[in-house]
Design a protein around this motif. Sequence first.
Motif, PDB file in Angstrom:
ATOM      1  N   TRP A 169       0.838  -1.187   0.000  1.00  0.00           N
ATOM      2  CA  TRP A 169       0.000   0.000   0.000  1.00  0.00           C
ATOM      3  C   TRP A 169       0.874   1.238   0.000  1.00  0.00           C
ATOM      4  O   TRP A 169       1.896   1.288   0.684  1.00  0.00           O
ATOM      5  CB  TRP A 169      -0.910   0.002   1.224  1.00  0.00           C
ATOM      6  CG  TRP A 169      -1.652  -1.281   1.433  1.00  0.00           C
ATOM      7  CD1 TRP A 169      -1.257  -2.352   2.190  1.00  0.00           C
ATOM      8  CD2 TRP A 169      -2.920  -1.643   0.872  1.00  0.00           C
ATOM      9  NE1 TRP A 169      -2.188  -3.362   2.137  1.00  0.00           N
ATOM     10  CE2 TRP A 169      -3.226  -2.955   1.340  1.00  0.00           C
ATOM     11  CE3 TRP A 169      -3.821  -0.998   0.042  1.00  0.00           C
ATOM     12  CZ2 TRP A 169      -4.401  -3.609   0.997  1.00  0.00           C
ATOM     13  CZ3 TRP A 169      -4.986  -1.655  -0.304  1.00  0.00           C
ATOM     14  CH2 TRP A 169      -5.276  -2.941   0.168  1.00  0.00           C
ATOM     15  N   GLU A 170       0.463   2.268  -0.748  1.00  0.00           N
ATOM     16  CA  GLU A 170       1.236   3.507  -0.827  1.00  0.00           C
ATOM     17  C   GLU A 170       0.318   4.715  -0.636  1.00  0.00           C
ATOM     18  O   GLU A 170      -0.834   4.711  -1.069  1.00  0.00           O
ATOM     19  CB  GLU A 170       1.926   3.611  -2.187  1.00  0.00           C
ATOM     20  CG  GLU A 170       2.944   2.510  -2.433  1.00  0.00           C
ATOM     21  CD  GLU A 170       3.456   2.500  -3.854  1.00  0.00           C
ATOM     22  OE1 GLU A 170       4.608   2.908  -4.065  1.00  0.00           O
ATOM     23  OE2 GLU A 170       2.681   2.097  -4.754  1.00  0.00           O
ATOM     24  N   PRO A 214     -11.081   6.612  -4.259  1.00  0.00           N
ATOM     25  CA  PRO A 214      -9.666   6.938  -4.510  1.00  0.00           C
ATOM     26  C   PRO A 214      -8.808   7.032  -3.244  1.00  0.00           C
ATOM     27  O   PRO A 214      -7.619   7.280  -3.334  1.00  0.00           O
ATOM     28  CB  PRO A 214      -9.775   8.308  -5.172  1.00  0.00           C
ATOM     29  CG  PRO A 214     -10.935   8.947  -4.480  1.00  0.00           C
ATOM     30  CD  PRO A 214     -11.916   7.840  -4.213  1.00  0.00           C
ATOM     31  N   LEU A 215      -9.401   6.828  -2.041  1.00  0.00           N
ATOM     32  CA  LEU A 215      -8.641   7.004  -0.801  1.00  0.00           C
ATOM     33  C   LEU A 215      -9.212   6.103   0.283  1.00  0.00           C
ATOM     34  O   LEU A 215     -10.431   6.032   0.473  1.00  0.00           O
ATOM     35  CB  LEU A 215      -8.714   8.468  -0.333  1.00  0.00           C
ATOM     36  CG  LEU A 215      -7.889   8.834   0.912  1.00  0.00           C
ATOM     37  CD1 LEU A 215      -6.396   8.808   0.591  1.00  0.00           C
ATOM     38  CD2 LEU A 215      -8.295  10.214   1.435  1.00  0.00           C
ATOM     39  N   ARG A 216      -8.320   5.422   0.966  1.00  0.00           N
ATOM     40  CA  ARG A 216      -8.738   4.630   2.113  1.00  0.00           C
ATOM     41  C   ARG A 216      -7.668   4.719   3.184  1.00  0.00           C
ATOM     42  O   ARG A 216      -6.522   5.107   2.913  1.00  0.00           O
ATOM     43  CB  ARG A 216      -8.969   3.165   1.735  1.00  0.00           C
ATOM     44  CG  ARG A 216      -7.707   2.349   1.519  1.00  0.00           C
ATOM     45  CD  ARG A 216      -7.991   0.884   1.233  1.00  0.00           C
ATOM     46  NE  ARG A 216      -8.618   0.215   2.348  1.00  0.00           N
ATOM     47  CZ  ARG A 216      -9.013  -1.069   2.316  1.00  0.00           C
ATOM     48  NH1 ARG A 216      -8.847  -1.775   1.210  1.00  0.00           N
ATOM     49  NH2 ARG A 216      -9.575  -1.616   3.371  1.00  0.00           N
ATOM     50  N   VAL A 217      -8.025   4.356   4.394  1.00  0.00           N
ATOM     51  CA  VAL A 217      -7.029   4.252   5.451  1.00  0.00           C
ATOM     52  C   VAL A 217      -6.610   2.787   5.560  1.00  0.00           C
ATOM     53  O   VAL A 217      -7.419   1.888   5.340  1.00  0.00           O
ATOM     54  CB  VAL A 217      -7.589   4.769   6.797  1.00  0.00           C
ATOM     55  CG1 VAL A 217      -8.771   3.948   7.273  1.00  0.00           C
ATOM     56  CG2 VAL A 217      -6.502   4.802   7.864  1.00  0.00           C
ATOM     57  N   ILE A 218      -5.341   2.564   5.802  1.00  0.00           N
ATOM     58  CA  ILE A 218      -4.827   1.217   6.048  1.00  0.00           C
ATOM     59  C   ILE A 218      -4.300   1.191   7.472  1.00  0.00           C
ATOM     60  O   ILE A 218      -3.366   1.923   7.818  1.00  0.00           O
ATOM     61  CB  ILE A 218      -3.697   0.836   5.066  1.00  0.00           C
ATOM     62  CG1 ILE A 218      -4.228   0.779   3.632  1.00  0.00           C
ATOM     63  CG2 ILE A 218      -3.055  -0.496   5.453  1.00  0.00           C
ATOM     64  CD1 ILE A 218      -5.224  -0.338   3.382  1.00  0.00           C
ATOM     65  N   VAL A 219      -4.929   0.373   8.315  1.00  0.00           N
ATOM     66  CA  VAL A 219      -4.503   0.206   9.708  1.00  0.00           C
ATOM     67  C   VAL A 219      -3.874  -1.181   9.825  1.00  0.00           C
ATOM     68  O   VAL A 219      -4.569  -2.167  10.079  1.00  0.00           O
ATOM     69  CB  VAL A 219      -5.684   0.363  10.680  1.00  0.00           C
ATOM     70  CG1 VAL A 219      -5.178   0.319  12.137  1.00  0.00           C
ATOM     71  CG2 VAL A 219      -6.427   1.663  10.421  1.00  0.00           C
ATOM     72  N   PRO A 220      -2.554  -1.285   9.612  1.00  0.00           N
ATOM     73  CA  PRO A 220      -1.911  -2.604   9.587  1.00  0.00           C
ATOM     74  C   PRO A 220      -2.040  -3.318  10.929  1.00  0.00           C
ATOM     75  O   PRO A 220      -2.019  -2.689  11.991  1.00  0.00           O
ATOM     76  CB  PRO A 220      -0.442  -2.274   9.300  1.00  0.00           C
ATOM     77  CG  PRO A 220      -0.445  -0.892   8.743  1.00  0.00           C
ATOM     78  CD  PRO A 220      -1.600  -0.201   9.397  1.00  0.00           C
ATOM     79  N   GLY A 221      -2.189  -4.630  10.862  1.00  0.00           N
ATOM     80  CA  GLY A 221      -2.228  -5.436  12.080  1.00  0.00           C
ATOM     81  C   GLY A 221      -3.561  -5.461  12.774  1.00  0.00           C
ATOM     82  O   GLY A 221      -3.741  -6.166  13.762  1.00  0.00           O
ATOM     83  N   ALA A 222      -4.530  -4.675  12.281  1.00  0.00           N
ATOM     84  CA  ALA A 222      -5.866  -4.616  12.877  1.00  0.00           C
ATOM     85  C   ALA A 222      -6.857  -5.350  11.979  1.00  0.00           C
ATOM     86  O   ALA A 222      -6.573  -5.605  10.804  1.00  0.00           O
ATOM     87  CB  ALA A 222      -6.291  -3.160  13.054  1.00  0.00           C
ATOM     88  N   PRO A 223      -8.035  -5.697  12.484  1.00  0.00           N
ATOM     89  CA  PRO A 223      -9.060  -6.258  11.598  1.00  0.00           C
ATOM     90  C   PRO A 223      -9.318  -5.305  10.431  1.00  0.00           C
ATOM     91  O   PRO A 223      -9.297  -4.080  10.595  1.00  0.00           O
ATOM     92  CB  PRO A 223     -10.291  -6.364  12.511  1.00  0.00           C
ATOM     93  CG  PRO A 223      -9.751  -6.409  13.894  1.00  0.00           C
ATOM     94  CD  PRO A 223      -8.505  -5.580  13.876  1.00  0.00           C
ATOM     95  N   ALA A 224      -9.567  -5.851   9.272  1.00  0.00           N
ATOM     96  CA  ALA A 224      -9.684  -5.027   8.067  1.00  0.00           C
ATOM     97  C   ALA A 224     -10.813  -4.011   8.160  1.00  0.00           C
ATOM     98  O   ALA A 224     -10.784  -3.003   7.450  1.00  0.00           O
ATOM     99  CB  ALA A 224      -9.881  -5.921   6.848  1.00  0.00           C
ATOM    100  N   VAL A 225     -11.782  -4.239   9.023  1.00  0.00           N
ATOM    101  CA  VAL A 225     -12.880  -3.284   9.161  1.00  0.00           C
ATOM    102  C   VAL A 225     -12.382  -1.911   9.581  1.00  0.00           C
ATOM    103  O   VAL A 225     -13.012  -0.889   9.278  1.00  0.00           O
ATOM    104  CB  VAL A 225     -13.926  -3.810  10.179  1.00  0.00           C
ATOM    105  CG1 VAL A 225     -13.356  -3.856  11.589  1.00  0.00           C
ATOM    106  CG2 VAL A 225     -15.201  -2.976  10.128  1.00  0.00           C
TER     107      VAL A 225
END
Length: 555
Positions: free
Chosen positions: A299-300, A371-382
Amino acid sequence: MTLKNILLRTIHQKNKFVNVAATAVKLTNQEQYEYKEQRRNDSNYRRIVGSALFSSVLVGTVFAEKSHKKGNKNKDGDTKVEAGERRPDLPTFRAEEVSKHDNEKSFWVTYKNGVYDVTSFLPSHPGGEQIMNAAGLSIEPFWNVYGMHKTQEVYALLESYRIGNLHEDDIVDHTDEELWVKEPSRDKRLIVKTNKPFNAEIPAKLQIAHFDTPNELFYVRQHMPVPDLDAGQHSVRVIIRDGSTRVKEFSLDKLEMFPKGSVRAALMCAGNRRSEMNEQVKPVKGISWQGGAISNALWEGVYLRDVLVYCGVDTANTVGKHVIFTGSDIDATGVNFSTSIPLDQALNPNGRILLATHMNGNPLPPDHGYPLRVIVPGAPAVRSVKWLESITISYDESPSHWHQKDYRSFNASKTWETADFATAPPIYSLPVTSAICDPADGDAVVAKDGVVEVRGYAYSGGGAKILRVDISPDCGKTWLQADELQCDDAPPQQHYAWTLWTARIPVAKGQKELELWAKATDSNFNTQPEKFDDIWNIRGVLSNAYHKIKVQIKH
């Protein structure tokens, strides 16, 4: 309007389209993508393209009218085509038969009473792959939204592909399906769990074919219809509520003022492997995911922490504060999807939380937050909210149903009648898990030189690294360690990607069946539990007991 006038008008429009197409040919791949996105929502452009396409077909089919004797005369004396009327001279098909024709080799659709074989039309469809969403189904919901279809020219074109009538018992009212017509096309290899909203997992053997899952194969988890957004017009608001309310707004272009960031991370639904808990203990509520609700990607974008600091968020005073992420997806009552995480988690530099615009080197696909999302690594994808439109710093958690009444875990004795969601903590991290992907349960496998090769994935939340994966060929009496682990090279406590593993299991001569158990251990030395009984819960989340399969052995 006479046939001659229609021909002249549509040929003129076709020339316009040729000029547009000639412009696009000269562009680079990236420019073509941007050009396509720029023009995608231009209604005049769509009209021109649609009319131009029709004119090219029109010349070859002579308006398709000669193939149909039926029709009413309008005031100009031209034949009025009524699309979808029942034709007694044609055969009748059931919806089940139509649904089987859902691929590029045989593509049927219905409209009102009509059944149409539009296979040859697919390469020329002005809306591109959008037509694939109607594979084997009705096009009525789409035409209710894309009103440019409702012209005599297009009706005539559609009727030229007429092959039959839809059975009266299969005709339904599609007026309430308009929310779903802009859904993106999906890869046929995905295992569909629900269609509306669309939820699908990646087949097990395809999971381990790539370390970074191809975008088209990344599992899909939706709660509502996919919003149709324009990157050029999209912005995200940062709202800070700490006595007063302050708001800053960023377009995607403005976000580029921050240093670029990236993270290689797996996203996993908290309900992954729920089907095993459901089958081995007792029923739970939720999508019956097998092991395919997890995928990995690079992810970038820009780091959330940088944006929050720029906006004046107090990094020294985080106790009791939360970050609420709100997406552009809306339910039937007009409520946007949202959830939240603690502010200290959002500000942790090791958390590497991204405001992502790209996935595996390409702009986010619509299913994954374009066109934009937040990525919270290590957490449930929700928690990695898609189609992000606002970020709110607040003393309150997200008030949404999805945060307050879901994605919380209870002990095995709690029932729906006794569970208190308000006192159950939200799930912000994930436990260690693993799954055997190849062979699959029930497969017949060949033992080569007395050895069976077994492959799968392992993952742990919170940035923990997978230390080892152990396989037992005898129901836990002995354990063999996987001799090959493929993982990322992230720093300690930042291992957000999954690990792919391979183990080679010896089998005895003449052995006909083999039961395999898999368990993983992470860098916190947490290991999967043996059984689902003690971790069963009413929502079937955090389902991470040993993965067990049986296979037949061929010598």
